[in-house]
Design an enzyme around this catalytic site. Structure first.
Site, mmCIF file in Angstrom:
data_model
loop_
_atom_site.group_PDB
_atom_site.id
_atom_site.type_symbol
_atom_site.label_atom_id
_atom_site.label_comp_id
_atom_site.label_asym_id
_atom_site.label_seq_id
_atom_site.Cartn_x
_atom_site.Cartn_y
_atom_site.Cartn_z
ATOM 1 N N TYR A 266 29.210 35.778 40.271
ATOM 2 C CA TYR A 266 28.928 34.595 41.086
ATOM 3 C C TYR A 266 29.270 34.906 42.537
ATOM 4 O O TYR A 266 30.062 35.797 42.833
ATOM 5 C CB TYR A 266 29.695 33.365 40.586
ATOM 6 C CG TYR A 266 31.193 33.539 40.587
ATOM 7 C CD1 TYR A 266 31.967 33.111 41.661
ATOM 8 C CD2 TYR A 266 31.841 34.138 39.506
ATOM 9 C CE1 TYR A 266 33.338 33.280 41.667
ATOM 10 C CE2 TYR A 266 33.214 34.311 39.502
ATOM 11 C CZ TYR A 266 33.954 33.884 40.581
ATOM 12 O OH TYR A 266 35.311 34.061 40.587
ATOM 13 N N SER B 160 33.668 38.236 41.091
ATOM 14 C CA SER B 160 32.694 37.668 42.022
ATOM 15 C C SER B 160 32.199 38.698 43.029
ATOM 16 O O SER B 160 32.567 39.871 42.982
ATOM 17 C CB SER B 160 33.252 36.448 42.768
ATOM 18 O OG SER B 160 34.241 36.852 43.699
#
Length: 129
Positions: free
Chosen positions: A58, A25
């Site tokens: 993400y 991430s």
């Protein structure tokens, strides 16, 4: 028909940390996420202006007001503190919505603070004839 459209971006953010041993991430200051209309866990593309690398991951929300942009996991091999990056999102829309859509562009300074003026994005220079 649906179209995949550029939704939003944080333009020329500075990577503050790179944590190779985190799961993955990118951790981004929650104020920047909100200003750029990016939700936690939303898919983001990271385009590294300094190194030329590109990846998809993400977003996770970091501490508000911190200016943090921390690249986590294996992507830390491609992004290091001090690198300039563009963090972008895309969205699928029907044709009518796509034709009305205006993306959100958040320009930041070297400390990842939003610039006071946010001019509209303009096309690059034309190639000579």
């Amino acid at each position: 028909m649906n179209r995949r459209m550029f939704k939003s971006k944080i333009h020329r953010a500075t990577v503050t940390h790179a944590d190779l041993h985190y799961e993955g991430s990118v951790t981004i200051d929650a104020d920047l996420l909100e200003a750029a209309d990016i939700l936690p866990y939303e898919a983001v593309d990271i385009w590294n202006v300094t190194r030329g690398s590109r990846l998809t991951t993400y977003a996770l929300a970091g501490a508000r007001g911190s200016g943090v942009v921390c690249i986590n996991g294996a992507a830390a091999h491609l992004n290091q503190p001090g690198d300039l990056v563009i963090i972008a999102t895309f969205a699928d829309m029907d044709d009518a919505e796509a034709r009305r859509h205006t993306p959100r562009v958040l320009r930041v300074d070297g400390r990842n603070r939003p610039l006071a003026e946010q001019p509209p994005e303009t096309p690059g220079p034309l190639a000579p004839n």
